[in-house]
Design a protein around this motif. Structure first.
Motif, mmCIF file in Angstrom:
data_model
loop_
_atom_site.group_PDB
_atom_site.id
_atom_site.type_symbol
_atom_site.label_atom_id
_atom_site.label_comp_id
_atom_site.label_asym_id
_atom_site.label_seq_id
_atom_site.Cartn_x
_atom_site.Cartn_y
_atom_site.Cartn_z
ATOM 1 N N ASP A 4 0.819 -1.216 0.000
ATOM 2 C CA ASP A 4 0.000 0.000 0.000
ATOM 3 C C ASP A 4 0.858 1.274 0.000
ATOM 4 O O ASP A 4 0.329 2.370 0.060
ATOM 5 N N ARG A 5 2.171 1.137 -0.076
ATOM 6 C CA ARG A 5 3.151 2.230 -0.141
ATOM 7 C C ARG A 5 3.076 3.173 1.070
ATOM 8 O O ARG A 5 3.278 4.353 0.956
ATOM 9 N N LYS A 6 2.802 2.602 2.222
ATOM 10 C CA LYS A 6 2.723 3.408 3.442
ATOM 11 C C LYS A 6 3.862 3.122 4.409
ATOM 12 O O LYS A 6 4.051 3.847 5.368
ATOM 13 N N VAL A 7 4.629 2.049 4.151
ATOM 14 C CA VAL A 7 5.709 1.664 5.057
ATOM 15 C C VAL A 7 6.932 1.265 4.224
ATOM 16 O O VAL A 7 6.800 0.544 3.240
ATOM 17 N N LEU A 8 8.096 1.736 4.653
ATOM 18 C CA LEU A 8 9.363 1.337 4.047
ATOM 19 C C LEU A 8 10.126 0.534 5.087
ATOM 20 O O LEU A 8 10.291 0.976 6.229
ATOM 21 N N TYR A 9 10.579 -0.641 4.700
ATOM 22 C CA TYR A 9 11.337 -1.498 5.607
ATOM 23 C C TYR A 9 12.824 -1.308 5.328
ATOM 24 O O TYR A 9 13.268 -1.372 4.186
ATOM 25 N N VAL A 10 13.580 -1.064 6.401
ATOM 26 C CA VAL A 10 15.006 -0.758 6.283
ATOM 27 C C VAL A 10 15.793 -1.670 7.220
ATOM 28 O O VAL A 10 15.434 -1.830 8.398
ATOM 29 N N HIS A 11 16.869 -2.264 6.695
ATOM 30 C CA HIS A 11 17.785 -3.049 7.515
ATOM 31 C C HIS A 11 18.893 -2.121 7.994
ATOM 32 O O HIS A 11 19.471 -1.368 7.207
ATOM 33 N N LEU A 12 19.192 -2.189 9.285
ATOM 34 C CA LEU A 12 20.234 -1.353 9.883
ATOM 35 C C LEU A 12 21.297 -2.226 10.531
ATOM 36 O O LEU A 12 20.983 -3.241 11.149
ATOM 37 N N MET A 13 22.541 -1.811 10.416
ATOM 38 C CA MET A 13 23.622 -2.498 11.112
ATOM 39 C C MET A 13 23.626 -2.139 12.595
ATOM 40 O O MET A 13 24.058 -2.929 13.422
ATOM 41 N N TYR A 14 23.166 -0.923 12.913
ATOM 42 C CA TYR A 14 23.214 -0.424 14.281
ATOM 43 C C TYR A 14 21.824 0.034 14.702
ATOM 44 O O TYR A 14 21.479 1.193 14.574
#
Length: 157
Positions: free
Chosen positions: A124-134
């Protein structure tokens, strides 16, 4: 976009008249023609948006360079120290951006920053999932991403 066309045309005229066909001369022509157009078209409302965007672009570039310096320093410190400080994780960022160009720009800026990677956008283009090292403090990290998103919104708006 009419103002940008005039700016490019005047810059190309500058390059042709000067006889020096280099990127540096084209950039100098762009700056010079920008200043000339800003003075000549100062009363024209159709050019006001174009001339108001340059300070926002410069501010955004400086903000992002500072973000890159901080992220590179953190990753470099972790690489050269014997103990690893990584706490990897995935964070969901609620998006205020609505158009594909804005979401793509935001995701690419996140991916360009060391230690983070944009994984996916919800259907639905309302959430962006991001992988973080920290992922030390999720609230602080989310606030930093929302600040970047606000700058992207300001730049594209």
């Amino acid at each position: 976009m009419r103002a940008f066309g005039w700016n490019m045309l005047l810059a190309l005229v500058w390059v042709i008249l000067s006889g020096t066909y280099t990127i540096g001369n084209l950039v100098a022509g762009m700056i010079l023609s920008y200043l000339v157009l800003a003075y000549v078209a100062r009363d024209k409302p159709m050019f006001a948006r174009y001339f108001g965007k340059l300070p926002r672009i410069i501010s955004f570039i400086l903000f992002f360079i500072w973000d890159l310096i901080k992220a590179n320093a953190r990753v470099a410190y972790d690489v050269i120290t014997p103990t690893h400080l990584m706490r990897p994780g995935v964070i969901a960022i609620p998006l205020d951006l609505k158009d594909d160009a804005g979401i793509t720009m935001f995701a690419n800026l996140i991916t360009a920053t060391p230690g983070s990677l944009a994984l996916d956008v919800s259907s639905d283009r309302k959430v962006l999932y991001v992988h973080l090292m920290y992922l030390d403090n999720e609230a602080r990290q989310l606030a930093e991403f929302k600040a970047l998103e606000a700058r992207v919104l300001d730049l594209l708006g």
